[in-house]
Design an enzyme around this catalytic site. Sequence first.
Site, PDB file in Angstrom:
ATOM      1  N   ASP A  12       1.284  34.638  12.204  1.00 48.94           N
ATOM      2  CA  ASP A  12       0.068  34.264  11.480  1.00 48.94           C
ATOM      3  C   ASP A  12      -1.167  34.414  12.366  1.00 48.94           C
ATOM      4  OD1 ASP A  12      -1.405  33.347   9.332  1.00 48.94           O
ATOM      5  OD2 ASP A  12      -1.084  31.233   9.797  1.00 48.94           O
ATOM      6  N   ASN A  60       1.971  37.607  -0.731  1.00 44.85           N
ATOM      7  CA  ASN A  60       0.922  38.461  -0.159  1.00 44.85           C
ATOM      8  C   ASN A  60       0.385  39.494  -1.140  1.00 44.85           C
ATOM      9  OD1 ASN A  60       2.259  38.578   3.256  1.00 44.85           O
ATOM     10  ND2 ASN A  60       0.818  37.149   2.309  1.00 44.85           N
TER      11      ASN A  60
END
Length: 254
Positions: A12, A60
């Site tokens: 991340d 996503n």
Amino acid sequence: MSDPRHIAIIMDGNGRWAKARGLPRSAGHRAGVEALREIVRAAGDRGLGYLTLFAFSSENWTRPSGEVSDLLGLLKLFIRRDLAELHRNNVRVNIIGERAELAANIRALLNEAESLTHRNTGLNLVIAFNYGSRDEIVRAVRSLARDVAAGLLDPSSISAELVSANLDTAGIPDPDLIIRTSGEMRLSNFLLWQAAYSEFLFLPCHWPDFRPADLDAAYETFRQRERRFGGVEPRASADAEEEILCPSTKGAAV
């Protein structure tokens, strides 16, 4: 404690890394791929058995189309450019996640990565692509339900082990250590079933800044812990662990 056999990483912070440098998000993703390459090599050098990387979440797809295209392009580039090296280094590639609705060319690349390396005996590199843990569990439950409906399975025989055997990760040991970069402290629908007894490490550095020194520090943190599995053994203090987190970015600007 002995070294971890299986480390899983939520990679991340690519976008925030880029923003802090006045760069587009795509630059952060490209830098993230470079970090990925470095960590895969480091994991193999350290004799790690399994490395699972959260490459692309099933959520996503809701990102801007341009960013999604960039991410898919980087995946395809990584496989085309790095697959031969992974194979030479005896790395076995496994893909987890839903593939049925992916574009045919992406499915073909993922299948190629698995088929080329399936006999390799070194590091097992597990790439979570179009992956969501809730979806994985739902698909496993549906599979069991079909067997029950067909008279092939007695509901009373369903166990945690049988559920595990129907997950995408069947045959892969649960992660000993789950690392998330960028300072966020959540799992984001990643390996929810498999993380039942995992140790967690939430690091402040963004993924593009994660280096082999940080992987070594994660190993050291893991060694300080006592995995209790429901018992009462003490574990290392958070203060002791804080001293070895993200050594590669000590004193560096975020």
